[in-house]
Design a protein around this motif. Structure first.
Motif, PDB file in Angstrom:
ATOM      1  N   GLY A   7       6.460 -21.231  10.973  1.00  0.00           N
ATOM      2  CA  GLY A   7       5.285 -22.082  11.052  1.00  0.00           C
ATOM      3  C   GLY A   7       5.307 -23.269  10.112  1.00  0.00           C
ATOM      4  O   GLY A   7       4.362 -24.054  10.097  1.00  0.00           O
ATOM      5  N   GLN A  44      11.271 -23.583  20.301  1.00  0.00           N
ATOM      6  CA  GLN A  44       9.823 -23.356  20.324  1.00  0.00           C
ATOM      7  C   GLN A  44       9.108 -24.054  19.170  1.00  0.00           C
ATOM      8  O   GLN A  44       8.235 -23.483  18.504  1.00  0.00           O
ATOM      9  CB  GLN A  44       9.517 -21.854  20.314  1.00  0.00           C
ATOM     10  CG  GLN A  44      10.035 -21.105  21.520  1.00  0.00           C
ATOM     11  CD  GLN A  44       9.393 -21.615  22.820  1.00  0.00           C
ATOM     12  OE1 GLN A  44       8.194 -21.464  23.003  1.00  0.00           O
ATOM     13  NE2 GLN A  44      10.170 -22.187  23.707  1.00  0.00           N
ATOM     14  N   CYS A  45       9.505 -25.301  18.927  1.00  0.00           N
ATOM     15  CA  CYS A  45       8.872 -26.109  17.890  1.00  0.00           C
ATOM     16  C   CYS A  45       7.776 -26.979  18.501  1.00  0.00           C
ATOM     17  O   CYS A  45       7.741 -27.184  19.714  1.00  0.00           O
ATOM     18  CB  CYS A  45       9.899 -27.001  17.199  1.00  0.00           C
ATOM     19  SG  CYS A  45      11.151 -26.074  16.274  1.00  0.00           S
ATOM     20  N   ASP A  64       8.695 -22.690  14.511  1.00  0.00           N
ATOM     21  CA  ASP A  64       8.139 -21.393  14.897  1.00  0.00           C
ATOM     22  C   ASP A  64       8.887 -20.311  14.118  1.00  0.00           C
ATOM     23  O   ASP A  64       8.674 -20.150  12.929  1.00  0.00           O
ATOM     24  CB  ASP A  64       8.257 -21.204  16.410  1.00  0.00           C
ATOM     25  CG  ASP A  64       7.570 -19.934  16.900  1.00  0.00           C
ATOM     26  OD1 ASP A  64       6.655 -19.444  16.212  1.00  0.00           O
ATOM     27  OD2 ASP A  64       7.950 -19.425  17.962  1.00  0.00           O
ATOM     28  N   ARG A  65       9.845 -19.649  14.771  1.00  0.00           N
ATOM     29  CA  ARG A  65      10.579 -18.565  14.105  1.00  0.00           C
ATOM     30  C   ARG A  65      12.034 -18.935  13.811  1.00  0.00           C
ATOM     31  O   ARG A  65      12.809 -18.073  13.411  1.00  0.00           O
ATOM     32  CB  ARG A  65      10.527 -17.306  14.977  1.00  0.00           C
ATOM     33  CG  ARG A  65       9.131 -16.717  15.103  1.00  0.00           C
ATOM     34  CD  ARG A  65       9.113 -15.423  15.887  1.00  0.00           C
ATOM     35  NE  ARG A  65       9.559 -15.613  17.258  1.00  0.00           N
ATOM     36  CZ  ARG A  65       8.762 -15.993  18.251  1.00  0.00           C
ATOM     37  NH1 ARG A  65       7.487 -16.246  18.021  1.00  0.00           N
ATOM     38  NH2 ARG A  65       9.224 -16.134  19.464  1.00  0.00           N
TER      39      ARG A  65
END
Length: 197
Positions: A7, A44-45, A64-65
């Motif tokens: 995050g 997944q940014c 994200d991760r």
């Protein structure tokens, strides 16, 4: 090792080797945007703001991760292969490692968004940020949707007439935010000896 956690949001800047151009024509800008889009989907940014200048790029990116290094490595390598192949160049396209500043609070987030969108204005290329074709400002103020910029978080800081007040915030180019601009410039490595263009 860059500080990272799931995050984490960063102000990122990557520039051409020896500060030379990394975009030669409009197609190059479009290719870079497509590569950014692909990396956003893969990792997944969330992209909150961007500006592609002649010899460098700015991103306001929320991870994200996956560590931010993976995003930047893939984007930079893919673009360098494209650029060298198109123009029959050899060697590095980008100058060393990209610069990054961890965005730790809301005030810095907003000031970074403003700084990125004013980059071509400060460089003397245009007089108003909506005149620049290779930034997320068009999307932020609702002129068009580039398909990669998320507006929600940025505009949420302006609960009433959000677009109007965001524009007012960005386009206030007097001396009101000069301290914040200098701080961001120093942290990201855009000093007076290297004017953005």
């Amino acid at each position: 090792m860059r500080e990272w956690f799931p995050g984490a949001t960063y102000h990122l800047m990557h520039r051409g080797v020896r500060r030379s151009a990394i975009f030669e024509d409009e197609t190059d800008y479009q290719v870079m945007l497509q590569m950014i889009k692909d990396c956003l989907e893969k990792y997944q940014c969330i992209l909150h703001a961007y500006c592609l200048m002649t010899n460098h790029i700015h991103l306001l990116l929320e991870t994200d991760r996956i560590e931010v290094d993976k995003f930047m490595k893939r984007m930079s390598e893919r673009y360098a292969i494209y650029f060298n192949h198109k123009y029959s160049y050899r060697g590095h396209v980008f100058e060393g490692r990209y610069k990054s500043c961890l965005v730790r609070d809301d005030a810095y987030f907003l000031q970074t968004s403003r700084y990125i969108h004013l980059n071509p204005v400060k460089a003397g290329i245009i007089t108003r940020p909506e005149e620049y074709f290779a930034s997320s400002y068009y999307t932020m103020i609702g002129i068009k949707d580039d398909g990669i910029t998320h507006r929600r978080k940025t505009l949420s800081y302006f609960p009433k007439n959000e677009v109007f007040h965001y524009r007012e915030f960005v386009e206030d180019i007097g001396h009101k935010y000069v301290v914040q601009e200098q701080s961001i410039r120093k942290m990201i490595g855009e000093d007076e000896l290297w004017l953005p263009w």
